[in-house]
Design a protein around this motif. Structure first.
Motif, PDB file in Angstrom:
ATOM      1  N   VAL A   1       0.863  -1.178   0.000  1.00 20.36           N
ATOM      2  CA  VAL A   1       0.000   0.000   0.000  1.00 20.36           C
ATOM      3  C   VAL A   1       0.900   1.229   0.000  1.00 20.36           C
ATOM      4  O   VAL A   1       1.781   1.353   0.852  1.00 20.36           O
ATOM      5  CB  VAL A   1      -0.931   0.023   1.225  1.00 20.36           C
ATOM      6  N   ARG A   2       0.687   2.126  -0.974  1.00 20.57           N
ATOM      7  CA  ARG A   2       1.501   3.341  -1.093  1.00 20.57           C
ATOM      8  C   ARG A   2       0.671   4.578  -0.761  1.00 20.57           C
ATOM      9  O   ARG A   2      -0.040   5.103  -1.617  1.00 20.57           O
ATOM     10  CB  ARG A   2       2.041   3.482  -2.518  1.00 20.57           C
ATOM     11  N   PRO A   3       0.741   5.073   0.455  1.00 14.91           N
ATOM     12  CA  PRO A   3       0.122   6.365   0.741  1.00 14.91           C
ATOM     13  C   PRO A   3       0.997   7.503   0.211  1.00 14.91           C
ATOM     14  O   PRO A   3       2.207   7.332   0.029  1.00 14.91           O
ATOM     15  CB  PRO A   3       0.042   6.402   2.268  1.00 14.91           C
ATOM     16  N   PRO A   4       0.398   8.668  -0.023  1.00 11.39           N
ATOM     17  CA  PRO A   4       1.173   9.857  -0.386  1.00 11.39           C
ATOM     18  C   PRO A   4       1.596  10.596   0.881  1.00 11.39           C
ATOM     19  O   PRO A   4       1.910   9.960   1.892  1.00 11.39           O
ATOM     20  CB  PRO A   4       0.168  10.645  -1.231  1.00 11.39           C
ATOM     21  N   LEU A   5       1.565  11.923   0.867  1.00 15.91           N
ATOM     22  CA  LEU A   5       1.877  12.720   2.047  1.00 15.91           C
ATOM     23  C   LEU A   5       0.798  12.494   3.106  1.00 15.91           C
ATOM     24  O   LEU A   5      -0.395  12.602   2.817  1.00 15.91           O
ATOM     25  CB  LEU A   5       1.948  14.203   1.669  1.00 15.91           C
TER      26      LEU A   5
ATOM     27  N   HIS B   1      -1.109  -0.881  -4.312  1.00 18.70           N
ATOM     28  CA  HIS B   1      -2.292  -0.024  -4.272  1.00 18.70           C
ATOM     29  C   HIS B   1      -1.942   1.359  -3.707  1.00 18.70           C
ATOM     30  O   HIS B   1      -1.215   1.458  -2.714  1.00 18.70           O
ATOM     31  CB  HIS B   1      -3.373  -0.654  -3.388  1.00 18.70           C
ATOM     32  N   HIS B   2      -2.488   2.401  -4.326  1.00 21.16           N
ATOM     33  CA  HIS B   2      -2.371   3.747  -3.779  1.00 21.16           C
ATOM     34  C   HIS B   2      -3.385   3.939  -2.656  1.00 21.16           C
ATOM     35  O   HIS B   2      -4.434   3.289  -2.631  1.00 21.16           O
ATOM     36  CB  HIS B   2      -2.634   4.790  -4.856  1.00 21.16           C
ATOM     37  N   ALA B   3      -3.077   4.877  -1.759  1.00 22.41           N
ATOM     38  CA  ALA B   3      -3.986   5.179  -0.639  1.00 22.41           C
ATOM     39  C   ALA B   3      -4.055   6.677  -0.429  1.00 22.41           C
ATOM     40  O   ALA B   3      -3.741   7.187   0.641  1.00 22.41           O
ATOM     41  CB  ALA B   3      -3.521   4.481   0.633  1.00 22.41           C
ATOM     42  N   ALA B   4      -4.450   7.397  -1.483  1.00 26.03           N
ATOM     43  CA  ALA B   4      -4.553   8.853  -1.423  1.00 26.03           C
ATOM     44  C   ALA B   4      -6.016   9.263  -1.336  1.00 26.03           C
ATOM     45  O   ALA B   4      -6.894   8.623  -1.937  1.00 26.03           O
ATOM     46  CB  ALA B   4      -3.926   9.468  -2.672  1.00 26.03           C
TER      47      ALA B   4
END
Length: 320
Positions: free
Chosen positions: A158-162, A221-224
């Motif tokens: 899981v890739r969160p942004p800021l 997966h993105h988590a923005a």
């Protein structure tokens, strides 16, 4: 009962994820276990969580940590410019954890990484498969290597942004520092930035830990949050909720960085430059998991405002 081991249970994201995992109902004994380097003070411990000590850089301390666990949620990382320290925690530590998970026949591993692994922008409405990662820092390089190890072992990333919210020591404090050092915004603050509040990210992570069908093995997966404000819009929200200065002026990036380098501080020119390029990411996980993305950035900043005001208050030397 699917037992969950959360790694990094006293960190910014990890502690929020523990609260999300236990917030709906008190967990059964042993249902939620947290690996930490040091046990938290009683007031900071999440009720119902079993805390155990260990260090990712010491594989012997991890022996047996995954026994009886169904899922490992890996939220720990080292963030610095020191490549060796980053590698020791983010790469070798993750590999040691994966070895323990394999030894204990853990069903699934979830790694919290970062969209910073994509490296230089601009990134506009980027999906998980539209760009090849090209990390530009020790932290993001080693976190990408951690991703590769987890994916190779059949885990999920899981890739969160800021990320912002109570406990944030990097993003909003960094923006606050930049506003003090240079009272202007790079490229007039036009860059769109994906963000996520830590409590919303934590709810999503808890949902993924409980419902594996939404994030199959070997996927990223993105988590923005769906709304990616411009830097100027976000700074205006900081002014509204925290009373930070809102510059009216804008500067070309080169001029901005020249002025920034003349006033040294914790935030590097490289880090500041990241805020001058579009970095927004598409995140279908919210709808796929039926996990609402939250009330929005203004509401979340308002909730976190008391913590930020205390954290951003100038430190005065104690009287002797």
């Amino acid at each position: 009962m699917d037992k969950i081991l959360l790694v990094g249970g006293t960190g910014f994201i990890g502690s929020a994820a523990l609260r999300a995992l236990t917030g709906g109902r008190p967990p059964q004994p042993g249902e939620v276990k947290a690996l930490v380097r040091r046990l938290p003070e009683a007031a900071a411990a999440v009720p119902g969580v079993e805390y155990v000590t260990g260090d990712l850089t010491d594989p012997a301390s991890l022996r047996g940590i995954c026994r009886g666990m169904h899922t490992v949620l890996h939220c720990a990382s080292h963030i610095s410019a020191d490549e060796d320290k980053c590698r020791a925690v983010n790469v070798e530590g993750t590999r040691a954890l994966l070895a323990e998970a394999e030894r204990a026949d853990v069903h699934r591993t979830l790694l919290v990484s970062t969209t910073a692994v994509y490296g230089p922008g601009p990134h506009r409405d980027l999906t998980e498969h539209e760009a090849t990662p090209a990390p530009a820092s020790a932290t993001s390089r080693t976190r990408l290597q951690a991703e590769q190890a987890v994916l190779a072992a059949g885990g999920t990333v899981v890739r969160p942004p800021l990320v912002y919210g109570a406990g944030d020591k990097w993003f909003v404090p960094g923006v606050s520092e930049l506003l003090q050092r240079v009272p202007a915004l790079p490229e007039n603050g036009r860059a769109r930035l994906s963000l996520v509040a830590v409590d919303d990210l934590a709810r999503l992570l808890a949902t993924l830990a409980r419902t594996p069908e939404h994030a199959p093995p070997g996927t990223v997966h993105h988590a923005a949050h769906p709304h990616a404000p411009t830097l100027r819009e976000f700074v205006a929200l900081l002014g509204e909720t925290l009373g930070l200065p809102v510059p009216q002026d804008g500067l070309a990036l080169d001029d901005y960085l020249t002025r920034l380098r003349a006033t040294p501080g914790r935030v590097s020119a490289h880090q500041a430059g990241l805020l001058a390029q579009d970095r927004w990411y598409r995140s279908p996980l919210w709808s796929r998991t039926e996990c609402p993305p939250g009330p929005g950035h203004r509401a979340r900043l308002t909730e976190a405002a008391p913590w930020y005001r205390k954290a951003l208050r100038p430190q005065t030397p104690s009287a002797r």
